[in-house]
Write a protein that holds these residues in place. Structure first.
Motif, short mmCIF file in Angstrom:
data_model
loop_
_atom_site.label_atom_id
_atom_site.label_comp_id
_atom_site.label_asym_id
_atom_site.label_seq_id
_atom_site.Cartn_x
_atom_site.Cartn_y
_atom_site.Cartn_z
N PRO A 127 21.89 26.43 26.45
CA PRO A 127 22.36 27.73 25.93
C PRO A 127 23.14 28.50 26.99
CG PRO A 127 20.10 27.34 25.26
CD PRO A 127 20.45 26.23 26.20
N LEU A 128 24.26 29.09 26.55
CA LEU A 128 25.23 29.66 27.49
C LEU A 128 25.05 31.17 27.64
CD1 LEU A 128 27.73 28.92 29.25
CD2 LEU A 128 29.14 29.57 27.28
N ILE A 129 24.72 31.60 28.85
CA ILE A 129 24.71 33.02 29.21
C ILE A 129 26.07 33.36 29.79
CG2 ILE A 129 23.74 34.74 30.78
CD1 ILE A 129 21.10 33.27 30.61
N GLN A 130 26.60 34.51 29.39
CA GLN A 130 27.90 34.93 29.91
C GLN A 130 27.76 36.23 30.71
OE1 GLN A 130 31.50 36.53 27.54
NE2 GLN A 130 32.05 34.41 27.99
N ILE A 131 28.30 36.22 31.93
CA ILE A 131 28.38 37.42 32.75
C ILE A 131 29.80 37.94 32.66
CG2 ILE A 131 28.23 38.35 35.10
CD1 ILE A 131 26.12 36.25 35.71
N GLU A 132 29.93 39.23 32.37
CA GLU A 132 31.25 39.81 32.15
C GLU A 132 31.35 41.17 32.82
OE1 GLU A 132 31.87 40.70 28.04
OE2 GLU A 132 30.10 41.97 27.92
N ILE A 133 32.59 41.59 33.06
CA ILE A 133 32.82 42.98 33.41
C ILE A 133 32.49 43.80 32.18
CG2 ILE A 133 34.52 44.70 34.09
CD1 ILE A 133 33.83 42.83 36.33
N VAL A 134 31.71 44.85 32.32
CA VAL A 134 31.12 45.55 31.18
C VAL A 134 32.19 46.08 30.24
CG1 VAL A 134 29.76 47.53 30.48
CG2 VAL A 134 29.06 46.18 32.45
N SER A 135 32.11 45.66 29.00
CA SER A 135 32.95 46.22 27.94
C SER A 135 32.10 46.62 26.75
CB SER A 135 34.01 45.19 27.52
OG SER A 135 33.39 44.00 27.06
N ASN A 136 30.91 46.03 26.66
CA ASN A 136 30.01 46.31 25.53
C ASN A 136 28.74 46.93 26.08
OD1 ASN A 136 28.30 46.33 23.37
ND2 ASN A 136 28.61 44.19 22.80
N LYS A 137 28.55 48.21 25.82
CA LYS A 137 27.42 48.93 26.40
C LYS A 137 26.07 48.46 25.85
CE LYS A 137 29.92 51.68 28.90
NZ LYS A 137 29.93 51.58 30.36
N GLU A 138 26.08 47.62 24.83
CA GLU A 138 24.82 47.12 24.29
C GLU A 138 24.26 45.97 25.12
OE1 GLU A 138 25.44 46.12 20.24
OE2 GLU A 138 25.83 48.18 19.60
N ASN A 139 25.09 45.38 25.96
CA ASN A 139 24.62 44.28 26.79
C ASN A 139 23.84 44.82 27.99
OD1 ASN A 139 25.97 42.48 25.13
ND2 ASN A 139 27.85 42.60 26.34
N PRO A 140 22.86 44.06 28.49
CA PRO A 140 22.18 44.48 29.72
C PRO A 140 23.20 44.70 30.84
CG PRO A 140 21.06 42.63 28.72
CD PRO A 140 22.34 42.80 27.96
N ILE A 141 23.13 45.83 31.53
CA ILE A 141 24.18 46.23 32.46
C ILE A 141 23.60 46.43 33.85
CG2 ILE A 141 25.80 48.08 33.05
CD1 ILE A 141 26.10 48.59 30.04
N GLU A 142 24.33 45.97 34.86
CA GLU A 142 24.00 46.22 36.26
C GLU A 142 25.31 46.41 36.99
OE1 GLU A 142 21.60 47.29 39.06
OE2 GLU A 142 20.65 46.31 37.36
N GLY A 143 25.60 47.66 37.38
CA GLY A 143 26.87 47.95 38.03
C GLY A 143 28.03 47.71 37.09
N LEU A 144 29.00 46.89 37.54
CA LEU A 144 30.16 46.57 36.71
C LEU A 144 29.85 45.51 35.66
CD1 LEU A 144 33.04 46.26 39.35
CD2 LEU A 144 32.60 48.17 37.81
N TYR A 145 28.69 44.87 35.76
CA TYR A 145 28.47 43.63 35.03
C TYR A 145 27.54 43.81 33.83
CZ TYR A 145 30.24 42.04 39.51
OH TYR A 145 31.00 41.88 40.63
#
Length: 452
Positions: free
Chosen positions: A424-442
Motif C-alpha cells: 500500500p502506497l503512502i504519499q508525502i506531499e507539500i500540503v495542499s489538502n488540509k484534511e491530510n495529517p500535516i507536519e510543517g510543509l508536509y
C-alpha cells in the motif's frame, strides 16, 4: 569575576548576540536536504560498516570533479554520539560557528585592536547573508573559519617564519579547499602574500617546499580513488576547466550574484550599486595598503590583487556562480571596511554605518530565526507519523512535488522503515489538502488499507 566582566563585557555581549541570532530556534530551522542526506548516508556506512568513502562533495554539478571527504570525516564523532540521528548537525553548527567567532575576535584583536575586533563581530552578526549561511550544515559553512585561520597563520609566518607554521599552512589550506573549491582564492591570496613579502632572492624555498608537501598530502584520498579507478577524478577535473559545458557564455553573470550577496551592505537590489560597492572595496583596500607598513601593507596588497582576480576568474568562467561562492570574501571585506572606518578619525562614522545597517537588516535578521517548515525537525516528525500509521504492516512510499523526497530516505532508514514495492502506497506531499495529517510543509495521504 567582576573584573573579568568589566574588562570583557562588550566582547561577551557581542558573542551572546551572535549566539542569539544564530542558535535561537535552531532545531526548527536547520535543513536536511539532498546534500545532508548524501553525507549522512556516508556517515552511516562509516560508523556501521567501517566503509570509509574516498570522495567528498562534487564541484558545481554532476559534470564536476570531486573533493576529498574531510567534511564527512569530521562529522563522524557527532553522528556516533547521536547514534546516527541528523540532530547531530545542530551541535556541529554551534561548534563551528562559535569556533569562527572566537577565533576571529582573538585574531583581529592581535593584528589590530579590540575595537577592530568588536566592530568586525558586530557587522558579521547583523549581516543576514552571513546569518543564513552560518546555520546551513554543509561544506561552505567551514569557509569563513578557514579564511580567518589562514590570515592568522600568515600573520605569524610574517613575524616568525618557522617551518612548522608553513607545514600548518599547507595542511590548513589543503583541508579547507576540500570543503569548497572557492577556497582556491584564499590559496591564491597566500601566493600573492609570499610574492609581496619576499624578494626573488629571499624566497624561503625550503619552507615553501614543506608547504606544498603538506598541502599535497591532504589530497591522498583522491589519489587513492584515482589509482583504483583509472584516474577518473583527474579526467573530470581536466574536463571541468578545459571543455565547454554551456551553450552560451555569460561573462557578467557574476553581477546579479554580487547584487544579492552585497544586499546587506547596499540595502538594495541594484546591480550598479553592487558593482560600485565592490569598486569601493577595492579602492579602500588600495588606500589601506599605502598607509600601512609591514604585515598589514602586505595583507592589503594580497587582498587587493585577489579581489581583482576574483572578477577576472568569474568573467572568464562565464557561468553563474551561487551567492555562497563569495563567502571566503566576506571576512576580508569586513576587515577592510572596519579598518578604514577606524582610520578616518570620525568616531561617529562606524556607529552611523552600523546603526543604518542594523535598522535596514533587522527585518531579514528576524525572519531568518523563524521556523523552517521544510527542515529536519518537520521531516523527522512526518516519518514518525508514517511509523505510527504503518506499525508493522508493509508499505511503499512516494512523493508529490519537486525535491520533496530529499532527506526522507535516510530518516526512513534511521527509523527502521523499509518501503516495499507492491505494498500500500503512502504519499508525502507539500500540503495542499488540509484534511491530510500535516507536519510543517508536509502532508500525508494514507491509503485505505492502512487507515485505522
Amino acid at each position: 569575576m567582576s573584573n573579568f566582566f568589566r574588562k570583557y563585557y562588550l566582547s561577551i555581549i557581542l558573542i551572546a548576540f551572535f549566539a542569539l541570532t544564530r542558535f535561537y530556534n535552531l532545531e526548527h530551522r536547520i535543513i536536511f536536504g539532498w546534500d545532508q542526506e548524501q553525507f549522512s548516508t556516508q556517515l552511516r556506512n562509516i560508523i556501521l560498516y567501517q566503509d570509509f568513502t574516498l570522495l567528498g562533495p562534487r564541484v558545481n554539478n554532476d559534470l564536476g570533479f570531486f573533493l576529498a571527504p574531510y567534511f564527512t570525516y569530521i562529522l563522524v564523532p557527532f553522528y556516533f554520539f547521536s547514534k546516527l540521528h541528523p540532530n547531530a548537525l545542530v551541535l556541529f553548527v554551534i561548534l563551528i560557528d562559535m569556533t569562527f567567532i572566537l577565533s576571529s575576535y582573538f585574531l583581529l584583536k592581535k593584528i589590530f585592536t579590540p575595537t577592530h575586533a568588536h566592530w568586525f563581530l558586530f557587522l558579521w552578526i547583523i549581516n543576514p547573508q552571513a546569518q543564513n549561511y552560518d546555520v546551513i550544515p554543509w561544506w561552505p559553512l567551514m569557509i569563513p573559519l578557514g579564511t580567518m585561520i589562514v590570515l592568522g597563520l600568515l600573520y605569524y609566518i610574517y613575524h616568525r617564519p618557522h617551518f612548522l607554521l608553513w607545514i600548518m599552512l599547507g595542511v590548513v589550506e589543503g583541508f579547507f579547499i576540500n570543503m569548497h573549491f572557492q577556497f582556491v582564492f584564499v590559496v591564491f591570496l597566500t601566493f600573492v602574500f609570499i610574492l609581496l613579502k619576499y624578494s626573488p632572492k629571499s624566497i624561503p624555498w625550503v619552507n615553501i617546499a614543506m608547504y606544498f608537501g603538506a598541502f599535497s598530502i591532504m589530497f591522498v584520498p583522491l589519489l587513492i580513488f584515482d589509482i583504483r579507478n583509472e584516474f577518473l577524478n583527474t579526467q573530470l577535473f581536466i574536463k571541468f576547466f578545459f571543455s565547454s559545458t554551456t551553450a552560451h557564455n555569460e561573462y557578467f553573470s557574476w553581477i546579479p550574484v554580487l547584487k544579492n550577496f552585497f544586499q546587506p551592505f547596499t540595502l538594495s537590489n541594484n546591480s550598479i550599486l553592487a558593482v560600485l560597492f565592490y569598486g569601493i572595496f577595492i579602492w579602500i583596500t588600495l588606500i589601506l595598503k599605502k598607509v600601512h607598513k609591514g604585515f598589514k601593507s602586505v595583507l592589503y596588497g594580497s587582498i587587493l590583487i585577489t579581489a581583482i582576480a576574483v572578477l577576472i576568474f568569474f568573467t572568464v568562467y562565464a557561468q553563474r556562480p551561487s551567492e555562497y561562492y563569495f563567502m571566503f570574501l566576506l571576512p576580508l571585506i569586513l576587515i577592510v571596511f572596519v579598518d578604514y572606518l577606524m582610520r578616518i578619525k570620525r568616531k561617529l562614522a562606524p556607529i552611523l554605518v552600523a546603526t543604518l545597517l542594523l535598522v535596514f537588516n533587522g527585518g531579514p535578521l528576524l525572519h531568518n530565526v523563524k521556523n523552517n517548515y521544510g527542515g529536519l525537525y518537520y521531516k523527522n516528525n512526518i516519518v514518525l507519523q508514517v511509523k505510527e500509521i504503518v506499525e508493522d504492516k508493509p508499505f511503499n512510499i512516494s512523493y508529490a512535488g519537486i525535491s520533496v523526497d530529499h532527506g526522507f530516505a535516510y530518516l526512513l532508514d534511521y527509523h527502521d522503515l523499509i518501503p516495499q514495492i507492491g505494498a500500500p502506497l503512502i504519499q508525502i506531499e507539500i500540503v495542499s489538502n488540509k484534511e491530510n495529517p500535516i507536519e510543517g510543509l508536509y502532508g500525508i495521504i494514507i491509503p485505505p488499507e492502512l487507515e485505522k
